[in-house]
Scaffold this motif. Structure first.
Motif, mmCIF file in Angstrom:
data_model
loop_
_atom_site.group_PDB
_atom_site.id
_atom_site.type_symbol
_atom_site.label_atom_id
_atom_site.label_comp_id
_atom_site.label_asym_id
_atom_site.label_seq_id
_atom_site.Cartn_x
_atom_site.Cartn_y
_atom_site.Cartn_z
ATOM 1 N N ALA A 175 -5.294 -1.139 -3.048
ATOM 2 C CA ALA A 175 -4.731 -0.341 -2.362
ATOM 3 C C ALA A 175 -5.320 0.896 -2.046
ATOM 4 O O ALA A 175 -5.427 1.466 -1.315
ATOM 5 N N LEU A 176 -6.028 1.649 -3.405
ATOM 6 C CA LEU A 176 -6.474 2.803 -3.482
ATOM 7 C C LEU A 176 -7.913 2.948 -2.589
ATOM 8 O O LEU A 176 -8.408 3.782 -1.737
ATOM 9 N N ALA A 177 -8.558 1.642 -2.820
ATOM 10 C CA ALA A 177 -9.952 1.432 -2.157
ATOM 11 C C ALA A 177 -9.668 1.451 -0.802
ATOM 12 O O ALA A 177 -10.613 1.988 -0.061
ATOM 13 N N ALA A 178 -8.616 1.041 -0.191
ATOM 14 C CA ALA A 178 -8.190 1.099 1.203
ATOM 15 C C ALA A 178 -7.596 2.509 1.665
ATOM 16 O O ALA A 178 -7.459 2.420 2.902
ATOM 17 N N LEU A 179 -7.376 3.129 0.658
ATOM 18 C CA LEU A 179 -6.886 4.515 1.233
ATOM 19 C C LEU A 179 -7.886 5.216 2.035
ATOM 20 O O LEU A 179 -9.033 5.499 1.914
ATOM 21 N N PRO A 180 -7.548 5.710 3.286
ATOM 22 C CA PRO A 180 -8.140 6.257 4.374
ATOM 23 C C PRO A 180 -8.758 7.518 3.847
ATOM 24 O O PRO A 180 -7.798 8.303 3.146
ATOM 25 N N ALA A 181 -9.828 8.086 4.233
ATOM 26 C CA ALA A 181 -10.282 9.645 3.796
ATOM 27 C C ALA A 181 -9.473 10.737 4.143
ATOM 28 O O ALA A 181 -9.462 11.587 3.715
ATOM 29 N N ASP A 182 -8.842 10.314 5.345
ATOM 30 C CA ASP A 182 -7.682 11.504 5.846
ATOM 31 C C ASP A 182 -6.438 11.715 5.095
ATOM 32 O O ASP A 182 -5.827 12.241 5.557
ATOM 33 N N ARG A 183 -6.081 10.414 4.297
ATOM 34 C CA ARG A 183 -4.863 10.620 3.411
ATOM 35 C C ARG A 183 -4.890 11.536 2.308
ATOM 36 O O ARG A 183 -4.813 11.115 1.117
ATOM 37 N N GLU A 184 -5.220 12.821 2.710
ATOM 38 C CA GLU A 184 -5.422 13.911 1.560
ATOM 39 C C GLU A 184 -4.173 14.107 0.743
ATOM 40 O O GLU A 184 -4.012 14.893 -0.069
ATOM 41 N N ASP A 185 -2.870 13.571 1.168
ATOM 42 C CA ASP A 185 -1.549 13.867 0.549
ATOM 43 C C ASP A 185 -1.587 12.805 -0.612
ATOM 44 O O ASP A 185 -0.519 13.028 -1.374
ATOM 45 N N VAL A 186 -2.558 11.928 -0.542
ATOM 46 C CA VAL A 186 -2.411 10.912 -1.993
ATOM 47 C C VAL A 186 -3.331 11.529 -2.901
ATOM 48 O O VAL A 186 -4.671 11.290 -2.687
ATOM 49 N N PRO A 187 -2.828 11.925 -4.168
ATOM 50 C CA PRO A 187 -4.153 12.595 -5.130
ATOM 51 C C PRO A 187 -4.721 11.379 -5.754
ATOM 52 O O PRO A 187 -4.390 11.301 -7.140
ATOM 53 N N HIS A 239 0.817 -1.118 -0.063
ATOM 54 C CA HIS A 239 -0.063 -0.046 -0.171
ATOM 55 C C HIS A 239 0.929 1.042 0.139
ATOM 56 O O HIS A 239 0.269 2.284 -0.854
ATOM 57 N N ALA A 240 1.896 1.272 0.944
ATOM 58 C CA ALA A 240 2.566 2.444 0.850
ATOM 59 C C ALA A 240 3.432 2.594 -0.315
ATOM 60 O O ALA A 240 3.513 3.864 -0.883
ATOM 61 N N GLU A 241 3.730 1.729 -1.045
ATOM 62 C CA GLU A 241 4.299 1.715 -2.254
ATOM 63 C C GLU A 241 3.395 2.585 -3.414
ATOM 64 O O GLU A 241 3.992 3.375 -4.045
ATOM 65 N N VAL A 242 2.383 1.866 -3.348
ATOM 66 C CA VAL A 242 1.234 2.671 -4.283
ATOM 67 C C VAL A 242 1.149 3.967 -3.803
ATOM 68 O O VAL A 242 1.119 4.741 -4.859
ATOM 69 N N TYR A 243 0.863 4.275 -2.620
ATOM 70 C CA TYR A 243 0.859 5.731 -2.259
ATOM 71 C C TYR A 243 1.998 6.487 -2.694
ATOM 72 O O TYR A 243 1.898 7.879 -3.214
ATOM 73 N N ALA A 244 2.887 6.368 -2.413
ATOM 74 C CA ALA A 244 4.248 6.966 -2.778
ATOM 75 C C ALA A 244 4.210 7.247 -4.254
ATOM 76 O O ALA A 244 4.669 8.432 -4.812
ATOM 77 N N ALA A 245 3.769 6.300 -5.072
ATOM 78 C CA ALA A 245 3.912 6.289 -6.723
ATOM 79 C C ALA A 245 2.932 7.498 -7.041
ATOM 80 O O ALA A 245 2.945 8.292 -7.778
ATOM 81 N N VAL A 246 1.462 7.328 -6.436
ATOM 82 C CA VAL A 246 0.489 8.161 -6.861
ATOM 83 C C VAL A 246 0.870 9.784 -6.400
ATOM 84 O O VAL A 246 0.467 10.493 -6.926
ATOM 85 N N ARG A 247 1.533 9.997 -5.233
ATOM 86 C CA ARG A 247 2.041 11.082 -4.922
ATOM 87 C C ARG A 247 2.912 11.818 -5.935
ATOM 88 O O ARG A 247 2.957 13.284 -5.862
ATOM 89 N N GLU A 248 3.532 11.104 -6.746
ATOM 90 C CA GLU A 248 4.295 11.673 -7.922
ATOM 91 C C GLU A 248 3.568 12.133 -9.052
ATOM 92 O O GLU A 248 4.441 12.860 -9.896
ATOM 93 N N VAL A 249 2.559 11.952 -9.156
ATOM 94 C CA VAL A 249 1.731 12.313 -10.316
ATOM 95 C C VAL A 249 1.544 13.823 -10.035
ATOM 96 O O VAL A 249 1.092 14.382 -9.011
ATOM 97 N N PRO A 250 1.750 14.605 -10.918
ATOM 98 C CA PRO A 250 1.821 16.265 -11.027
ATOM 99 C C PRO A 250 0.409 16.430 -11.309
ATOM 100 O O PRO A 250 -0.638 15.934 -11.685
ATOM 101 N N ALA A 251 0.040 17.661 -10.523
ATOM 102 C CA ALA A 251 -1.586 18.293 -10.561
ATOM 103 C C ALA A 251 -1.670 18.742 -11.930
ATOM 104 O O ALA A 251 -0.729 18.746 -12.854
ATOM 105 N N GLY A 252 -2.986 18.080 -12.430
ATOM 106 C CA GLY A 252 -3.403 18.755 -13.864
ATOM 107 C C GLY A 252 -3.044 17.542 -14.706
ATOM 108 O O GLY A 252 -3.332 17.716 -15.793
ATOM 109 N N CYS A 253 -2.564 16.458 -14.205
ATOM 110 C CA CYS A 253 -2.177 15.109 -15.121
ATOM 111 C C CYS A 253 -3.030 14.073 -14.574
ATOM 112 O O CYS A 253 -3.544 14.151 -13.669
ATOM 113 N N VAL A 254 -3.122 12.892 -15.374
ATOM 114 C CA VAL A 254 -3.832 11.841 -14.895
ATOM 115 C C VAL A 254 -2.851 10.673 -15.335
ATOM 116 O O VAL A 254 -2.026 10.680 -16.046
ATOM 117 N N THR A 255 -3.324 9.375 -14.633
ATOM 118 C CA THR A 255 -2.531 8.247 -14.784
ATOM 119 C C THR A 255 -3.363 7.244 -14.813
ATOM 120 O O THR A 255 -4.663 7.299 -14.239
#
Length: 122
Positions: A60-72, A23-39
DNA sequence: CGGCTGACGACCT
DNA sequence: GAGGTCGCCAGCC
């Protein structure tokens, strides 16, 4: 999801940290996606060196808690460029609204406009 | 250990 | 484009 395979706050609680490093790996990767882009889920999987595990990325993203606003999470769409939607068409979270805030338009059918050009790859 | 579920994807009709 | 099939694998029972 009758037996809690997917993330279910009623069963797991909003603060439960699920799983191992995946999960942490996924979240870290998603955090690298720049604003204004999609993947896509598949791109995230490939970026993690786990080509083909797009499904686990979604898990993993489905398991993302609502308070993880740092993960786009809302910048992640499926390979067709479509956003999250429930069977009845109601969004579980306002993905189109969050994308619109970054200047990304979503069609009424739920597809990111200009997906091919907005798509971001590592 | 076996079975089951998926915020998916490639491929086929 | 719309549907169905099969493969992927982590986590839970």
């Amino acid at each position: 999801m009758t037996r809690g395979s997917a993330y279910d706050p009623a069963r797991h609680g909003p603060h439960r940290v699920v799983g191992t490093g995946f999960h942490a790996e996924v979240y870290a990767a998603v955090r690298e996606v720049p604003a204004g882009c999609v993947t896509t889920y598949g791109d995230i999987a490939t970026r993690l060196g786990r080509r083909g595990v797009a499904r686990q990325v979604g898990w993993a993203l489905a398991a993302l808690p609502a308070d993880r606003e740092d993960v786009p999470w809302f910048r992640v769409v499926n390979a067709s460029g479509s956003i999250l939607r429930q069977a009845d068409g109601t969004p579980r979270r306002d993905q189109s609204g969050l994308l619109a805030a970054e200047g990304i338009d979503v069609s009424p059918a739920g597809r990111v406009k200009g997906f091919d050009t907005l798509r971001w790859r590592a």
